[in-house]
Design a protein around this motif. Structure first.
Motif, short mmCIF file in Angstrom:
data_model
loop_
_atom_site.label_atom_id
_atom_site.label_comp_id
_atom_site.label_asym_id
_atom_site.label_seq_id
_atom_site.Cartn_x
_atom_site.Cartn_y
_atom_site.Cartn_z
N TRP A 18 1.72 39.92 28.89
CA TRP A 18 0.36 39.94 28.75
C TRP A 18 -0.53 39.21 30.04
CZ3 TRP A 18 -3.96 36.99 27.32
CH2 TRP A 18 -5.10 37.74 27.02
N HIS A 20 0.69 37.99 32.75
CA HIS A 20 0.94 38.30 34.07
C HIS A 20 0.81 39.58 34.42
CE1 HIS A 20 3.46 34.77 33.29
NE2 HIS A 20 2.72 34.14 34.16
N ARG A 21 0.20 40.32 33.39
CA ARG A 21 -0.54 41.72 33.89
C ARG A 21 -1.02 41.87 35.04
NH1 ARG A 21 -4.10 39.57 30.61
NH2 ARG A 21 -6.00 40.55 30.28
N PRO A 22 -1.14 42.72 35.70
CA PRO A 22 -1.85 42.86 36.77
C PRO A 22 -3.40 43.34 36.56
CG PRO A 22 -0.81 44.98 36.79
CD PRO A 22 -0.48 43.88 35.66
N TYR A 23 -4.10 43.06 37.37
CA TYR A 23 -5.96 43.37 37.34
C TYR A 23 -6.03 44.77 37.36
CZ TYR A 23 -7.52 38.37 38.28
OH TYR A 23 -7.84 37.09 38.34
N ARG A 24 -6.67 45.20 36.51
CA ARG A 24 -7.08 46.72 36.18
C ARG A 24 -8.03 46.83 37.51
NH1 ARG A 24 -9.73 49.48 32.51
NH2 ARG A 24 -10.79 47.67 31.30
N ARG A 38 -12.41 39.01 32.60
CA ARG A 38 -11.19 38.68 33.25
C ARG A 38 -10.25 39.91 33.55
NH1 ARG A 38 -7.70 35.82 31.00
NH2 ARG A 38 -6.96 34.67 32.77
N LYS A 39 -9.30 39.78 34.64
CA LYS A 39 -8.27 40.48 35.03
C LYS A 39 -8.82 42.11 35.24
CE LYS A 39 -4.24 38.40 34.23
NZ LYS A 39 -2.98 38.35 34.94
N PRO A 58 -10.20 33.67 39.67
CA PRO A 58 -8.91 33.46 38.73
C PRO A 58 -8.78 31.93 38.46
CG PRO A 58 -8.24 34.05 41.13
CD PRO A 58 -9.84 34.02 41.10
N THR A 86 -3.53 49.61 40.92
CA THR A 86 -3.98 48.54 41.30
C THR A 86 -4.43 48.44 42.74
OG1 THR A 86 -1.81 48.10 42.46
CG2 THR A 86 -1.94 47.30 40.11
N ARG A 109 -2.65 41.57 41.95
CA ARG A 109 -2.28 40.03 41.47
C ARG A 109 -2.67 38.93 42.49
NH1 ARG A 109 1.60 40.84 37.59
NH2 ARG A 109 2.70 42.77 37.52
#
Ligand SMILES: [Zn+2]
Length: 116
Positions: A18, A20-24, A38-39, A58, A86, A109
């Motif tokens: 969770w 280290h999940r990539p940004y949506r 965030r993210k 970030p 992504t 990322r």
């Protein structure tokens, strides 16, 4: 207590994924929401043109970073959208004031230019 250590191990692995999940990528029309989350990388579109990308810094300082995507204005970033949803921004993002964050944003990322 085997079950407990197994539960802890699975919870830690889930938390790790969770964190280290990539940004949506979220496409928004004409303007950014009042509060960014965030993210998520927000891409503002108007009349079919992508105008800017915005993310919360970030580093955690809560500043909103705006990257212009219009080719006739400077500075200008190029946004690439990938099949997995992504995005990549080029060139790197560098805050020359405040927290001084400097990072590449690739495939959703953050890759820091120097250790934070
Ligand atoms: Zn920052």
């Amino acid at each position: 207590m085997n079950w407990l250590s197994s539960l802890l191990r699975r919870t830690r692995a889930r938390l790790d994924r969770w964190l280290h999940r990539p940004y949506r990528t979220l496409i928004v029309q004409e303007s950014l929401p009042r509060k960014l989350r965030r993210k998520i990388v927000y891409v503002v579109e108007e009349d079919g043109f992508v105008e800017q990308a915005a993310v919360l810094c970030p580093c955690g300082c809560r500043r909103v970073l705006h990257m212009n995507l219009l080719a006739d204005e400077r500075p200008c970033w190029r946004l690439t959208r990938h099949d997995d949803g992504t995005t990549t921004l080029h060139p790197s993002v560098w805050r020359t004031t405040g927290c001084g964050s400097h990072f590449w944003f690739r495939r959703g990322r953050v890759e820091w230019c120097r250790p934070q």
